[in-house]
Design a protein around this motif. Structure first.
Motif, mmCIF file in Angstrom:
data_model
loop_
_atom_site.group_PDB
_atom_site.id
_atom_site.type_symbol
_atom_site.label_atom_id
_atom_site.label_comp_id
_atom_site.label_asym_id
_atom_site.label_seq_id
_atom_site.Cartn_x
_atom_site.Cartn_y
_atom_site.Cartn_z
ATOM 1 N N ASP A 91 19.676 14.918 -103.856
ATOM 2 C CA ASP A 91 18.544 14.383 -104.609
ATOM 3 C C ASP A 91 17.659 13.466 -103.776
ATOM 4 O OD1 ASP A 91 19.401 15.684 -106.911
ATOM 5 O OD2 ASP A 91 20.706 14.008 -107.483
ATOM 6 N N ASN A 92 18.225 12.904 -102.708
ATOM 7 C CA ASN A 92 17.486 11.955 -101.887
ATOM 8 C C ASN A 92 17.807 12.195 -100.413
ATOM 9 O OD1 ASN A 92 15.888 9.774 -101.141
ATOM 10 N ND2 ASN A 92 17.532 8.279 -101.447
ATOM 11 N N GLN A 122 13.436 19.294 -97.024
ATOM 12 C CA GLN A 122 14.025 19.833 -98.253
ATOM 13 C C GLN A 122 15.263 20.681 -97.946
ATOM 14 O OE1 GLN A 122 13.092 18.671 -101.188
ATOM 15 N NE2 GLN A 122 11.645 17.461 -99.966
ATOM 16 N N SER A 139 21.615 12.517 -99.715
ATOM 17 C CA SER A 139 22.160 13.317 -100.802
ATOM 18 C C SER A 139 21.195 14.454 -101.111
ATOM 19 C CB SER A 139 22.363 12.461 -102.068
ATOM 20 O OG SER A 139 21.107 12.044 -102.588
#
Length: 290
Positions: free
Chosen positions: A62-63, A39, A60
């Motif tokens: 988000d990913n 994370q 990214s």
């Protein structure tokens, strides 16, 4: 502790799996800490001193596509304790002797749906030493399966030559496919808490993770105290501080293992993933997830 049969298998094949070295509680802590780092990697957009991220795979915020945590034993005490685990050191002592030096740590994270493969290579190709009593431990934070890109090793290859890891005169961190007999490759399948052990000169690699789950493997290198790196050891006091068990020495031991120096290297390349990007053709079929 290892049985004599396990020791004989390691000496013959250059690798073994050992079951249940880490407890469920120890594995759970490693899983939780590793997820925290995944994370955290979402906050960066390029490689850092801690993270190697898979930019080409679309990393990214988000990913996150984290490929590696660098020197994890310096990043969190859970990894440091895993490196110093007495049960593990007892096993290592049976293979390389009672004077054990820390060599390195790294945590490879293969993201689901095509997470980065590792091309065929030997660790010896990256860091040859005065003798080859050096080994790599892989701690399975997740199960290691065929689908998620488990470690594969060529049995007996640790008794072979100093394999060439160059292409067009530049070190690319991978051997030529003509050096690899895929039909004889052994697959090391592990459950959480199991470990793999492979010899520093063993040819090994792993396919992309084509499963739906992450594949996290804590890798830790150990050497005999009298295995001195051909490329130099740096500051003496720091070098001595890497001793984990037994007594250090200033007398290198030579055992005649064949050596090939990992130079010249490609410019501006750090981890094995970056270096192997210079290889003209991957050893593994590029399979797109469906």
């Amino acid at each position: 502790m290892l049985t004599q049969d396990q020791i004989d298998t390691y000496n013959r094949d250059g690798y073994i799996a050992v079951r249940g070295v880490y407890t469920p509680a120890e594995v759970r802590e490693l899983q939780e800490v590793t997820e925290e780092f995944v994370q955290k990697s979402a906050e960066v957009s390029e490689h850092t001193e801690v993270f190697d991220i898979d930019i080409k795979a679309g990393h990214s915020a988000d990913n996150p596509k984290l490929r590696r945590i660098k020197n994890p034993h310096l990043q969190h005490d859970a990894y440091n304790r895993a490196m110093r685990n007495p049960k593990l050191l007892d096993i290592i002592e049976q293979l390389i002797g009672s004077d054990i030096r820390h060599h390195h740590t790294k945590l490879n994270n293969k993201a689901p749906g095509g997470g980065a493969q590792v091309e065929w290579h030997t660790d010896w190709g990256f860091y040859p030493a005065t003798n080859d009593d050096i080994l790599e431990i892989g701690v399975a934070i997740d199960p290691m399966t065929v689908e998620n890109g488990c470690l594969m090793v060529m049995p007996g290859s640790h008794k072979g030559p100093a394999y060439d890891h160059h292409e067009d005169g530049v070190f690319v961190g991978a051997v030529q496919m003509s050096d690899v007999d895929m039909e004889s490759a052994g697959q090391i399948l592990l459950e959480e808490g199991d470990i793999s052990i492979h010899h520093v000169r063993a040819l090994h690699g792993s396919e992309p993770n084509m499963s739906a789950n992450a594949r996290r493997l804590l890798l830790m290198g150990y050497s005999a105290a009298d295995a001195f790196p051909i490329g130099g050891y740096g500051d003496w006091e720091t070098w001595q501080s890497y001793m984990l068990r037994g007594t250090g020495t200033n007398v290198p031991r030579f055992n005649g293992a064949p050596v090939r120096i990992a130079e010249p290297k490609p410019a501006d390349k750090g981890s094995i993933f970056e270096i192997q990007e210079e290889l003209s053709k991957t050893h593994f079929e590029e399979v797109k997830p469906t």
